[in-house]
Enzyme design. Structure first.
Site, PDB file in Angstrom:
ATOM      1  N   HIS B 201       0.810  -1.228   0.000  1.00 28.81           N
ATOM      2  CA  HIS B 201       0.000   0.000   0.000  1.00 28.81           C
ATOM      3  C   HIS B 201       0.833   1.264   0.000  1.00 28.81           C
ATOM      4  O   HIS B 201       0.359   2.335  -0.330  1.00 28.81           O
ATOM      5  CB  HIS B 201      -0.994   0.002   1.178  1.00 28.81           C
ATOM      6  N   LYS B 205       0.490   5.571  -2.072  1.00 27.02           N
ATOM      7  CA  LYS B 205       0.572   6.924  -1.503  1.00 27.02           C
ATOM      8  C   LYS B 205       0.884   7.920  -2.609  1.00 27.02           C
ATOM      9  O   LYS B 205       1.698   7.657  -3.478  1.00 27.02           O
ATOM     10  CB  LYS B 205       1.691   6.980  -0.455  1.00 27.02           C
ATOM     11  N   GLU B 239       8.022   4.793  13.404  1.00 21.58           N
ATOM     12  CA  GLU B 239       6.733   4.701  14.104  1.00 21.58           C
ATOM     13  C   GLU B 239       6.919   5.103  15.558  1.00 21.58           C
ATOM     14  O   GLU B 239       7.985   4.879  16.136  1.00 21.58           O
ATOM     15  CB  GLU B 239       6.209   3.267  14.068  1.00 21.58           C
ATOM     16  N   HIS B 263       8.499  -1.943   2.138  1.00 23.27           N
ATOM     17  CA  HIS B 263       8.303  -0.496   2.000  1.00 23.27           C
ATOM     18  C   HIS B 263       9.606   0.266   1.732  1.00 23.27           C
ATOM     19  O   HIS B 263       9.717   1.027   0.786  1.00 23.27           O
ATOM     20  CB  HIS B 263       7.668   0.091   3.257  1.00 23.27           C
ATOM     21  N   LYS B 359      10.221   0.907  15.639  1.00 23.51           N
ATOM     22  CA  LYS B 359       9.050   1.175  16.468  1.00 23.51           C
ATOM     23  C   LYS B 359       9.484   1.987  17.682  1.00 23.51           C
ATOM     24  O   LYS B 359      10.633   1.949  18.089  1.00 23.51           O
ATOM     25  CB  LYS B 359       8.427  -0.148  16.939  1.00 23.51           C
TER      26      LYS B 359
END
Lengths: 503, 503
Positions: B201, B205, B239, B263, B359
């Site tokens: 996905h 973008k 993140e 990604h 993260k």
């Protein structure tokens, strides 16, 4: 004394003074101190510089003019009124400043005796204030008396002193090659070129001052700044004003002398110059002069002159140039000029450099527009139906200094629709209000930085370039006030199959 | 019929459909239609596309799942709730849409019989609506049942039809090189690669979709996009979230599998690829795969793995990874990875490409940061005391899609003080709200544009690149939640004498 020497050596090494520089003790002599330029520009700028501390504790102003009725106090009163008109709140502190810093020496005829008296007054002032004879002579005079003033200064021995002496000359620097050479020869009879500061106030504009940093402190631009990447470069200085009250001057000048030979050609040489090394005044002017000397002789078909006729701007009907007061009914003076120049250098051969200026045009704007070549868009054909536009860099000098970079983007959504968007930068948004060009330039004079002052050989090379147009004046084509000049101006771009970029 | 053929030929020539394209009549089959992905992403996206007219008058949705209690109306009711939860005002018109466009076929066990029934239902639906058997099969399923679903579809003959049939697979595409090869082999047993749409996905973008236009429709960038002009390229996907409720998955994945292999490596290949010609899916993927094959084997000293420990974000104290529910107290799974890659091509040899993800980092942000080489600033030494910073292009994918170009300017005023300023572009400011990545990607599927879908050889080349790190797992270094990862990550840039660019 040893400390002073160290300062001087440090300054000699630095082409440009450091931030928050303060001038050495000096007297700023204004010749023509009662005139319009003094009241509108010089005095407010010097006052402002002084308030910011740039002129130091010992920066004095000595005005002189052919007005024998005026004395120190009379001059101060006049200056007080000028500052008030400029928006300064003239309180006790300002009155004190006027009294301490300003002096006036009247002249009767501007003859040798007057200049000798000026020298005596100057020496007395310096002695009284214990100054080291650092002097600026600013010729705020009509250009036809420049030669007299320079001769008188030289003849009475004011072109040299035990400190430094600088001569500031306003444009025009001659009205053709011969007169420019004559003026330079006269200046050099008494002054070294290093003492001379020729002011073109365009060079004091922030965008113009930033040009060198913009081009050479950013690695983005230099690889693009050449014939392989640039399709054309346009320079526009457009006015909405007509000739106003200046017909007496303009009827002998015209757009070529008024705008092209100086402002537009300055922008051209700044844009086209190679990298100066090191980044100091003499190397910068060497590179600028190199550009002028590399321009091929202007071909007649690459020039369009125009003269405005009756037309409308913002709904107001305006008279044609020949209807203006003071203008000959059959005047052939150009109020518009568009010229294509070809620079025969490794960097620019084949890239049109297009200069354009005019009165009574559609909008007041000064811009450099650099249009880059299109990418090989054939690769996009299967994806994009609409045409791809070239990237364009627009550098705006007036009215809102800054720049815009137009580039292509995919519009969001399903299809690959390409749209032009723009990155936008405005000095005033980033930094707040900008200093007056004159303020900047006057400080450079008292600090001894000649980077932004026009050098003798540049002036002569520029006049030489345009000499054929002054000798064989192109036909003047009519254009209606409120347009972008004669339609024929687009013919200069015909090989590119486009017209001028509309600002 | 002749008209249809012409349309098909035109489409075959065009790699990407034109603006406002409308899908041919089709049935969009969702396997796993009762799951989270369907409710949160697929259904809202398809609804929105339908409302915008992109799906045409004959775009139908057939859901299927192992939930035998559900029927058409039950499924429509569930979909109505999902749309309402997504903010759609479910009025009569929407109810009508649900009733006309949505169907459900229950499965009992997901066995061959179920798939055969699915085929029968599909054929009946197509016959009833007079459709040409154009079909999408979307595997909205856990990755461990991909092989079963693909096999069943193939075995019951649903991998081909008299129209077109497309298979959509969500990541992960394998968990290492061997499993990816296995999955691809299974897919290819029944489907041609041209039928397969692997969804990452990130590629939906807007910034990522614009990448090709940005790079290749602007002549500004291509001359700068190489080892002569670029010092380094950094890719960050940061993140602030921890492992949340995904420990079961994450303990077997880690940051390398979860973010880097897909990604980050997609962003890397988009940034580093050469110009595809023509600009169509197969040529684009060829160029991307070429980048992966040109990357030198990763050296152990060019990898830093980390795992977050207790720390603070925005004043809140957060547990360490090993304290999270579902995580082994001695887990050595990496929640942070920083990797330096070297691309041995004419364009990029010697330019570090730096990937970083983690993260519980200090800020949620996804960026590509391209730092250009400094100009030869020695030339400015006499003018500028402060150092000159390199130009930096920052492409932001999350949270606010757009880009910033940092460049050097002269600050207004007397001195030549150089300051860094930034040109700023945000999609949302220029174009308003952006479409959901899923919406864009689903339309591409029904229109048959595979540009943004990951190709088999790319997946395998990417797994191959990181295989050594999966086999010999680097030591995991601790970093406190709320930091930018282990300090050791800066060692990847040590030869440049700088650290990572802080977003």
């Amino acid at each position: 004394m040893i400390q002073n020497l160290a300062v001087l050596q440090a300054r000699a090494q630095a082409a440009v003074p450091p931030a928050n520089a303060t001038a050495e003790p000096h007297v700023f002599v204004i010749l023509g101190a009662t005139g319009d330029l003094t009241g509108r520009k010089l005095l407010p700028s010097l006052f402002s510089l002084s308030q910011e501390g740039h002129l130091g504790d010992q920066g004095f102003i000595l005005g002189t003019a052919v007005d024998a009725t005026l004395d120190d106090d009379g001059f101060r009163a006049r200056c007080r009124d000028w500052l008030a008109a400029d928006g300064v709140n003239v309180d006790d502190r300002v009155q004190q400043w006027l009294k301490e810093r300003l002096f006036y020496q009247p002249m009767r005829t501007g003859g040798t005796e007057d200049f000798r008296t000026l020298g005596t007054r100057l020496a007395a002032l310096e002695k009284g204030q214990q100054l080291p004879s650092n002097r600026v002579f600013y010729l705020a005079l009509p250009s036809d008396v420049f030669p007299i003033a320079i001769t008188q200064l030289g003849e009475v021995g004011l072109s040299k002193s035990s400190g430094w002496t600088r001569l500031v000359i306003e444009k025009p620097f001659g009205h053709d090659l011969a007169s420019a050479q004559q003026l330079n020869a006269l200046v050099h009879k008494y002054f070294d070129e290093a003492q001379v500061y020729r002011i073109d106030h365009y060079l004091g504009k922030e965008t113009v001052r930033n040009f060198l940093v913009f081009r050479f402190a950013n690695s983005l631009f230099e690889p693009l700044w050449n014939r392989d990447r640039v399709e054309r470069v346009e320079f526009t200085v457009a006015e909405t004003l007509g000739v106003e009250h200046r017909a007496g001057y303009y009827e002998h000048a015209g757009a070529l002398r008024d705008m092209v030979q100086n402002h537009l050609t300055q922008l051209l040489t700044l844009t086209a110059m190679d990298v100066p090394a090191p980044m100091e005044a003499s190397a910068i002017w060497d590179e600028k002069v190199k550009v002028l000397r590399s321009i091929l002789p202007i071909r007649p078909e690459n020039v369009v002159f125009g003269q405005y006729t009756r037309g409308q701007i913002d709904g107001t009907t305006l008279p044609g140039y020949r209807e203006e007061p003071g203008v000959a009914r059959d005047s052939t003076i150009e109020t518009f000029a568009a010229i294509r120049l070809d620079i025969a250098t490794w960097r620019w051969q084949g890239v049109p450099f297009l200069l354009r200026t005019g009165k009574r045009l559609a909008r007041r704007v000064s811009q450099v527009v650099i249009t880059f070549r299109c990418p090989p868009v054939g690769i996009f054909r299967p994806m994009v139906s609409a045409s791809i536009h070239p990237n364009v860099l627009v550098i705006t000098i007036q009215p809102d200094e800054g720049f815009d970079l137009h580039f292509e983007m995919k519009a969001p959504g399903q299809s690959v629709a390409v749209e032009t968007r723009s990155l936008h930068f405005r000095y005033s948004e980033a930094f707040g209000p900008l200093p007056e060009a004159y303020e900047t330039l006057l400080l450079d004079v008292v600090l001894g930085d000649s980077t932004l002052f026009v050098r003798d050989d540049w002036v002569e090379a520029s006049w030489k370039l345009y000499a054929p147009l002054l000798e064989n004046r192109p036909r003047v084509l009519p254009y209606a006030a409120g347009t972008w000049g004669p339609a024929e101006a687009d013919s200069l771009l015909k090989e590119l199959e486009c017209g001028w970029t509309t600002p």
